[in-house]
Design a protein around this motif. Structure first.
Motif, PDB file in Angstrom:
ATOM      1  N   GLU A  62       6.995 -94.464 -16.117  1.00 28.39           N
ATOM      2  CA  GLU A  62       7.155 -95.060 -17.443  1.00 28.39           C
ATOM      3  C   GLU A  62       8.577 -95.530 -17.689  1.00 28.39           C
ATOM      4  OE1 GLU A  62       4.358 -95.291 -19.912  1.00 28.39           O
ATOM      5  OE2 GLU A  62       3.717 -95.306 -17.811  1.00 28.39           O
ATOM      6  N   GLY A  63       9.539 -94.919 -17.013  1.00 25.03           N
ATOM      7  CA  GLY A  63      10.930 -95.304 -17.190  1.00 25.03           C
ATOM      8  C   GLY A  63      11.558 -94.783 -18.463  1.00 25.03           C
ATOM      9  N   ARG A  64      10.918 -93.791 -19.085  1.00 18.56           N
ATOM     10  CA  ARG A  64      11.428 -93.214 -20.336  1.00 18.56           C
ATOM     11  C   ARG A  64      10.785 -91.851 -20.540  1.00 18.56           C
ATOM     12  NH1 ARG A  64       7.281 -93.422 -23.909  1.00 18.56           N
ATOM     13  NH2 ARG A  64       5.583 -94.891 -23.404  1.00 18.56           N
ATOM     14  N   PRO A  65      11.350 -91.018 -21.404  1.00 17.72           N
ATOM     15  CA  PRO A  65      10.703 -89.731 -21.710  1.00 17.72           C
ATOM     16  C   PRO A  65       9.377 -89.963 -22.432  1.00 17.72           C
ATOM     17  CG  PRO A  65      13.013 -89.704 -22.348  1.00 17.72           C
ATOM     18  CD  PRO A  65      12.687 -91.126 -22.026  1.00 17.72           C
ATOM     19  N   VAL A  66       8.378 -89.179 -22.090  1.00 13.14           N
ATOM     20  CA  VAL A  66       7.076 -89.269 -22.752  1.00 13.14           C
ATOM     21  C   VAL A  66       6.727 -87.894 -23.315  1.00 13.14           C
ATOM     22  CG1 VAL A  66       6.283 -91.117 -21.249  1.00 13.14           C
ATOM     23  CG2 VAL A  66       5.817 -88.751 -20.628  1.00 13.14           C
ATOM     24  N   ILE A  67       5.730 -87.876 -24.190  1.00 15.11           N
ATOM     25  CA  ILE A  67       5.288 -86.625 -24.809  1.00 15.11           C
ATOM     26  C   ILE A  67       4.080 -86.095 -24.044  1.00 15.11           C
ATOM     27  CG2 ILE A  67       4.457 -85.520 -26.916  1.00 15.11           C
ATOM     28  CD1 ILE A  67       5.714 -87.909 -28.459  1.00 15.11           C
ATOM     29  N   PHE A  68       4.175 -84.872 -23.556  1.00 16.58           N
ATOM     30  CA  PHE A  68       3.047 -84.206 -22.912  1.00 16.58           C
ATOM     31  C   PHE A  68       2.444 -83.232 -23.905  1.00 16.58           C
ATOM     32  CE2 PHE A  68       5.895 -85.387 -19.417  1.00 16.58           C
ATOM     33  CZ  PHE A  68       5.023 -86.157 -18.662  1.00 16.58           C
ATOM     34  N   SER A  69       1.125 -83.247 -24.040  1.00 19.02           N
ATOM     35  CA  SER A  69       0.464 -82.463 -25.090  1.00 19.02           C
ATOM     36  C   SER A  69      -0.712 -81.674 -24.524  1.00 19.02           C
ATOM     37  CB  SER A  69      -0.032 -83.403 -26.202  1.00 19.02           C
ATOM     38  OG  SER A  69      -1.028 -84.290 -25.690  1.00 19.02           O
ATOM     39  N   HIS A  70      -1.469 -81.040 -25.415  1.00 15.83           N
ATOM     40  CA  HIS A  70      -2.712 -80.354 -25.092  1.00 15.83           C
ATOM     41  C   HIS A  70      -2.563 -79.416 -23.886  1.00 15.83           C
ATOM     42  CE1 HIS A  70      -3.901 -83.554 -27.834  1.00 15.83           C
ATOM     43  NE2 HIS A  70      -5.058 -82.918 -28.026  1.00 15.83           N
ATOM     44  N   VAL A  71      -3.436 -79.561 -22.886  1.00  7.84           N
ATOM     45  CA  VAL A  71      -3.437 -78.631 -21.750  1.00  7.84           C
ATOM     46  C   VAL A  71      -2.127 -78.701 -20.966  1.00  7.84           C
ATOM     47  CG1 VAL A  71      -4.561 -78.063 -19.563  1.00  7.84           C
ATOM     48  CG2 VAL A  71      -5.949 -78.648 -21.569  1.00  7.84           C
ATOM     49  N   THR A  72      -1.608 -79.912 -20.766  1.00  5.62           N
ATOM     50  CA  THR A  72      -0.356 -80.044 -20.016  1.00  5.62           C
ATOM     51  C   THR A  72       0.776 -79.315 -20.719  1.00  5.62           C
ATOM     52  OG1 THR A  72      -1.054 -82.176 -19.100  1.00  5.62           O
ATOM     53  CG2 THR A  72       1.299 -81.691 -19.066  1.00  5.62           C
ATOM     54  N   ALA A  73       0.887 -79.480 -22.032  1.00 10.59           N
ATOM     55  CA  ALA A  73       1.929 -78.784 -22.782  1.00 10.59           C
ATOM     56  C   ALA A  73       1.730 -77.276 -22.731  1.00 10.59           C
ATOM     57  CB  ALA A  73       1.943 -79.264 -24.231  1.00 10.59           C
ATOM     58  N   ALA A  74       0.480 -76.828 -22.845  1.00 13.79           N
ATOM     59  CA  ALA A  74       0.195 -75.400 -22.782  1.00 13.79           C
ATOM     60  C   ALA A  74       0.620 -74.821 -21.438  1.00 13.79           C
ATOM     61  CB  ALA A  74      -1.299 -75.154 -23.009  1.00 13.79           C
ATOM     62  N   ARG A  75       0.375 -75.556 -20.363  1.00 17.50           N
ATOM     63  CA  ARG A  75       0.783 -75.082 -19.042  1.00 17.50           C
ATOM     64  C   ARG A  75       2.300 -75.064 -18.903  1.00 17.50           C
ATOM     65  NH1 ARG A  75      -1.946 -78.235 -14.414  1.00 17.50           N
ATOM     66  NH2 ARG A  75      -0.881 -76.577 -13.237  1.00 17.50           N
ATOM     67  N   LEU A  76       2.989 -76.042 -19.483  1.00 16.15           N
ATOM     68  CA  LEU A  76       4.454 -76.042 -19.440  1.00 16.15           C
ATOM     69  C   LEU A  76       5.018 -74.850 -20.216  1.00 16.15           C
ATOM     70  CD1 LEU A  76       5.166 -79.857 -19.895  1.00 16.15           C
ATOM     71  CD2 LEU A  76       5.536 -78.503 -17.823  1.00 16.15           C
ATOM     72  N   TYR A  77       4.335 -74.444 -21.281  1.00 18.28           N
ATOM     73  CA  TYR A  77       4.719 -73.256 -22.031  1.00 18.28           C
ATOM     74  C   TYR A  77       4.249 -71.962 -21.343  1.00 18.28           C
ATOM     75  CZ  TYR A  77       6.237 -75.673 -26.324  1.00 18.28           C
ATOM     76  OH  TYR A  77       6.912 -76.419 -27.246  1.00 18.28           O
ATOM     77  N   ARG A  78       3.481 -72.110 -20.270  1.00 21.83           N
ATOM     78  CA  ARG A  78       2.920 -70.984 -19.524  1.00 21.83           C
ATOM     79  C   ARG A  78       1.948 -70.168 -20.369  1.00 21.83           C
ATOM     80  NH1 ARG A  78       6.829 -68.311 -15.112  1.00 21.83           N
ATOM     81  NH2 ARG A  78       4.736 -67.997 -14.259  1.00 21.83           N
ATOM     82  N   MET A  79       1.239 -70.853 -21.258  1.00 22.35           N
ATOM     83  CA  MET A  79       0.172 -70.182 -21.999  1.00 22.35           C
ATOM     84  C   MET A  79      -0.949 -69.810 -21.032  1.00 22.35           C
ATOM     85  SD  MET A  79      -0.331 -72.323 -25.537  1.00 22.35           S
ATOM     86  CE  MET A  79       1.064 -72.902 -26.511  1.00 22.35           C
TER      87      MET A  79
END
Length: 331
Positions: free
Chosen positions: A79-96
């Motif tokens: 994408e060439g820029r920061p993007v927002i990761f949400s839902h399952v991807t965000a939960a995994r990044l938080y190690r939920m």
């Protein structure tokens, strides 16, 4: 077979864009070499080293998290820029803690803030979010919604018990993401939303102060099996008032303690020997100490029967002791 030629230093490692590499003189054949992979269209990166030495569940989880971070980095590069990761991807990044069907999912959840349209493309699931104030920088260095917002996003995908386990993680004992009151207030503000009934049911059963997802699952197994809810974080003292330990779960009146033992308790000798000493300390203090394993959670009726028997036995012993004491006083 000859080794692939080195890539230009200017690519800065992986991931990198195909167009950028071609501009530096890298041939199309080199970009198809076996040491590279294409996580997204137009992107190449070095293949990750095989994770053959990951022995425990915690080590395998770290490998999966590192793979997810690599995928997020590759997509942002595309994408060439920061993007927002949400839902399952965000939960995994938080190690939920998530069920395996979601933990092993290969696609990324990518979101855009209104009025922008949801992202589209191979390898991603696009979402549209409102409220830019909910976007924060995660510990992994990516833009994600705040933890409680992510928990709400998971509602259509998780069962009530799975939401409870994830909610426990947010209000855990060490480094909690939120307080239990904040979680309850978040749910109370929800109105028309997919999964809101499940969130309301889960919120009343989320408990603060837990240490692991396995501990939360053990608690739910016992409750769903018809046993009373055990206490979290009870400090056990011996007859002289000295500290014995804090089991994962405890039935205080019956003096029954439960501790979940993961793979580290089996493969690490020091931990194994410490467990033996810990169990003896509980027994010396007059407590029944029950060790819970993954096998117990896979066959919950065995754990429910075992704990139920221990509670009944302790109650019978206590009743007998009271009867004996009363008879002795009447002599």
């Amino acid at each position: 077979m000859s080794r692939p030629s080195p890539l230009p230093d200017a690519l800065g490692g992986s991931p990198f864009r195909v167009g950028e590499a071609r501009g530096l003189g890298v041939s199309a054949a080199r970009l198809r070499a076996s040491d590279l992979e294409a996580p997204f269209h137009g992107i190449r990166r070095s293949k990750a080293a095989p994770a053959e030495n990951a022995e425990t569940g915690e080590e395998r989880a770290r490998v999966r998290l590192e793979g997810l971070r690599r995928d997020c980095e590759a997509f942002q590069r595309r994408e060439g820029r920061p993007v927002i990761f949400s839902h399952v991807t965000a939960a995994r990044l938080y190690r939920m803690p998530l069920p395996w069907r979601l933990e092993s999912r290969q696609v990324l959840d990518v979101a855009a803030l209104t009025p922008d349209h949801a992202p589209q493309g191979a390898g991603i699931i696009g979402h549209r979010l409102t409220g830019g104030s909910f976007v924060v920088a995660s510990a992994s260095g990516f833009l994600v919604p705040a933890p409680l917002r992510v928990w709400v996003q998971l509602a259509p995908l998780l069962s009530v018990d799975e939401l409870i386990v994830a909610g426990d993680h947010l209000v855990r004992r060490k480094a909690p993401f939120a307080s239990l009151n904040e979680l309850l207030e978040t749910v109370a503000r929800l109105r028309r939303l997919r999964g809101v009934r499940k969130l309301r049911a889960a919120a009343t059963r989320v408990r603060a102060g837990t240490d692991s997802a396995a501990e939360s699952r053990t608690r739910l197994v016992l409750i769903d099996g018809g046993l009373p809810e055990p206490v979290i974080g009870h400090k056990v003292l011996d007859r002289d008032g000295y500290f014995v330990g804090t089991p994962d779960l405890a039935y205080v009146v019956e003096r029954v303690a439960l501790d979940y033992e993961g793979e580290i308790h089996r493969v690490d000798r020091e931990t194994f020997e410490s467990d033996i000493e810990r169990r003896e300390r509980f027994q010396d203090a007059g407590w029944r100490h029950i060790r819970v394993t993954r096998e117990h959670l896979a066959h919950p009726h065995t754990l429910v029967d075992r704990v139920g028997f221990a509670l009944a036995e302790r109650r019978a012993d206590r009743g007998a002791s009271k009867t004996f004491a009363s008879a002795h006083l009447l002599r």
